[in-house]
Design a protein around this motif. Structure first.
Motif, PDB file in Angstrom:
ATOM      1  N   PHE A   1       0.857  -1.192   0.000  1.00  0.00           N
ATOM      2  CA  PHE A   1       0.000   0.000   0.000  1.00  0.00           C
ATOM      3  C   PHE A   1       0.896   1.246   0.000  1.00  0.00           C
ATOM      4  O   PHE A   1       1.036   1.916   1.027  1.00  0.00           O
ATOM      5  CB  PHE A   1      -0.928  -0.003   1.217  1.00  0.00           C
ATOM      6  CG  PHE A   1      -1.828  -1.192   1.289  1.00  0.00           C
ATOM      7  CD1 PHE A   1      -3.031  -1.212   0.603  1.00  0.00           C
ATOM      8  CD2 PHE A   1      -1.461  -2.313   2.020  1.00  0.00           C
ATOM      9  CE1 PHE A   1      -3.858  -2.315   0.651  1.00  0.00           C
ATOM     10  CE2 PHE A   1      -2.286  -3.433   2.071  1.00  0.00           C
ATOM     11  CZ  PHE A   1      -3.486  -3.441   1.387  1.00  0.00           C
TER      12      PHE A   1
ATOM     13  N   GLY B   1       0.478   4.170  -0.946  1.00  0.00           N
ATOM     14  CA  GLY B   1      -0.188   5.420  -0.594  1.00  0.00           C
ATOM     15  C   GLY B   1      -0.454   5.561   0.894  1.00  0.00           C
ATOM     16  O   GLY B   1      -0.912   6.604   1.350  1.00  0.00           O
TER      17      GLY B   1
ATOM     18  N   THR C   1      -8.270   1.812  -2.022  1.00  0.00           N
ATOM     19  CA  THR C   1      -7.800   2.272  -3.338  1.00  0.00           C
ATOM     20  C   THR C   1      -6.807   3.416  -3.172  1.00  0.00           C
ATOM     21  O   THR C   1      -5.759   3.433  -3.828  1.00  0.00           O
ATOM     22  CB  THR C   1      -8.998   2.720  -4.209  1.00  0.00           C
ATOM     23  OG1 THR C   1      -9.890   1.616  -4.368  1.00  0.00           O
ATOM     24  CG2 THR C   1      -8.547   3.215  -5.560  1.00  0.00           C
ATOM     25  N   GLU C   2      -7.112   4.322  -2.279  1.00  0.00           N
ATOM     26  CA  GLU C   2      -6.200   5.448  -2.002  1.00  0.00           C
ATOM     27  C   GLU C   2      -4.849   4.931  -1.485  1.00  0.00           C
ATOM     28  O   GLU C   2      -3.790   5.396  -1.906  1.00  0.00           O
ATOM     29  CB  GLU C   2      -6.840   6.363  -0.960  1.00  0.00           C
ATOM     30  CG  GLU C   2      -5.975   7.518  -0.511  1.00  0.00           C
ATOM     31  CD  GLU C   2      -6.612   8.286   0.638  1.00  0.00           C
ATOM     32  OE1 GLU C   2      -5.840   8.738   1.518  1.00  0.00           O
ATOM     33  OE2 GLU C   2      -7.852   8.411   0.661  1.00  0.00           O
TER      34      GLU C   2
ATOM     35  N   ARG D   1      -3.564   1.990  -2.035  1.00  0.00           N
ATOM     36  CA  ARG D   1      -2.878   1.167  -3.041  1.00  0.00           C
ATOM     37  C   ARG D   1      -2.185   2.022  -4.110  1.00  0.00           C
ATOM     38  O   ARG D   1      -1.261   1.567  -4.764  1.00  0.00           O
ATOM     39  CB  ARG D   1      -3.878   0.218  -3.703  1.00  0.00           C
ATOM     40  CG  ARG D   1      -4.197  -0.963  -2.828  1.00  0.00           C
ATOM     41  CD  ARG D   1      -4.912  -2.057  -3.600  1.00  0.00           C
ATOM     42  NE  ARG D   1      -5.056  -3.235  -2.785  1.00  0.00           N
ATOM     43  CZ  ARG D   1      -6.198  -3.697  -2.310  1.00  0.00           C
ATOM     44  NH1 ARG D   1      -7.330  -3.062  -2.602  1.00  0.00           N
ATOM     45  NH2 ARG D   1      -6.238  -4.773  -1.559  1.00  0.00           N
ATOM     46  N   GLU D   2      -2.652   3.248  -4.297  1.00  0.00           N
ATOM     47  CA  GLU D   2      -2.068   4.108  -5.318  1.00  0.00           C
ATOM     48  C   GLU D   2      -0.769   4.729  -4.814  1.00  0.00           C
ATOM     49  O   GLU D   2      -0.637   5.038  -3.636  1.00  0.00           O
ATOM     50  CB  GLU D   2      -3.053   5.211  -5.702  1.00  0.00           C
ATOM     51  CG  GLU D   2      -4.291   4.699  -6.391  1.00  0.00           C
ATOM     52  CD  GLU D   2      -5.319   5.794  -6.628  1.00  0.00           C
ATOM     53  OE1 GLU D   2      -5.115   6.936  -6.184  1.00  0.00           O
ATOM     54  OE2 GLU D   2      -6.350   5.474  -7.264  1.00  0.00           O
ATOM     55  N   HIS D   3       0.170   4.904  -5.740  1.00  0.00           N
ATOM     56  CA  HIS D   3       1.429   5.577  -5.388  1.00  0.00           C
ATOM     57  C   HIS D   3       1.157   7.029  -5.083  1.00  0.00           C
ATOM     58  O   HIS D   3       0.380   7.677  -5.781  1.00  0.00           O
ATOM     59  CB  HIS D   3       2.438   5.455  -6.531  1.00  0.00           C
ATOM     60  CG  HIS D   3       2.974   4.071  -6.687  1.00  0.00           C
ATOM     61  ND1 HIS D   3       3.983   3.590  -5.877  1.00  0.00           N
ATOM     62  CD2 HIS D   3       2.657   3.062  -7.529  1.00  0.00           C
ATOM     63  CE1 HIS D   3       4.263   2.349  -6.230  1.00  0.00           C
ATOM     64  NE2 HIS D   3       3.463   2.002  -7.220  1.00  0.00           N
TER      65      HIS D   3
ATOM     66  N   LYS E   1       1.511  10.983  -5.040  1.00  0.00           N
ATOM     67  CA  LYS E   1       1.929  11.873  -6.137  1.00  0.00           C
ATOM     68  C   LYS E   1       2.902  12.901  -5.674  1.00  0.00           C
ATOM     69  O   LYS E   1       3.106  13.264  -4.619  1.00  0.00           O
ATOM     70  CB  LYS E   1       0.685  12.529  -6.737  1.00  0.00           C
ATOM     71  CG  LYS E   1      -0.192  11.487  -7.365  1.00  0.00           C
ATOM     72  CD  LYS E   1      -1.505  12.093  -7.803  1.00  0.00           C
ATOM     73  CE  LYS E   1      -2.303  10.963  -8.452  1.00  0.00           C
ATOM     74  NZ  LYS E   1      -3.660  10.993  -8.211  1.00  0.00           N
TER      75      LYS E   1
END
Length: 153
Positions: free
Chosen positions: A68, A70, A146-147, A149-151, A153
């Motif tokens: 995860f 993020g 989902t948040e 799991r995202e790289h 920014k």
């Protein structure tokens, strides 16, 4: 061995062990003689377990960050510390989690999101059944997963 016949069950049942007074006294003395050594060993074992726990929590936090990206580092550390607490019975203490199994680590993150980022606990406290509460918070939970799991920014 001291046994007594139980008429209701129709079997002999062990009542205990007959020990001579001298033997009991000698055993107590031996026990007291090594009390300091046992106390030192317990302290060393406690320190060793604490070190092992910290190392495991660090590995678990690193695995959370890998799965995860993020998830903020402090949050990953908090999840690992909570899930891996010795004697807690939480998912982090299972054999799968100790092996850093992806599913077990994910379950720890899901549990954290459920309790920290949703109104799950409030629903339970208001009498909503557990599975119903989980269904209600599922969209929030999925969005946060989902948040995480995202790289970043």
């Amino acid at each position: 061995m001291v046994v007594q016949f139980n008429r209701r069950r129709k079997v002999y049942q062990r009542q205990g062990i007959l020990v001579e007074e001298q033997a009991l006294t000698r055993a107590e003395e031996q026990c007291l003689a090594d009390e300091d050594a046992r106390a030192r060993r317990r302290e060393r074992d406690r320190e060793r377990r604490a070190t092992q726990d910290l190392e495991f929590q660090a590995r678990m936090a690193a695995e959370i960050r890998r799965l995860f990206p993020g998830c903020p580092q402090p949050r990953a550390e908090a999840i690992a510390a909570h899930a891996a607490e010795r004697g807690s019975g939480r998912v982090g203490r299972t054999a799968a989690a100790k092996a850093l199994d992806e599913e077990a680590v994910t379950l720890a993150v899901v549990a954290s999101i459920r309790h920290e980022d949703t109104d799950y606990d409030d629903l339970l406290m208001s009498g909503v059944p557990r599975m119903t509460a989980r269904e209600r918070i599922r969209p929030q939970l999925d969005a946060k997963l989902t948040e995480f799991r995202e790289h970043p920014k």
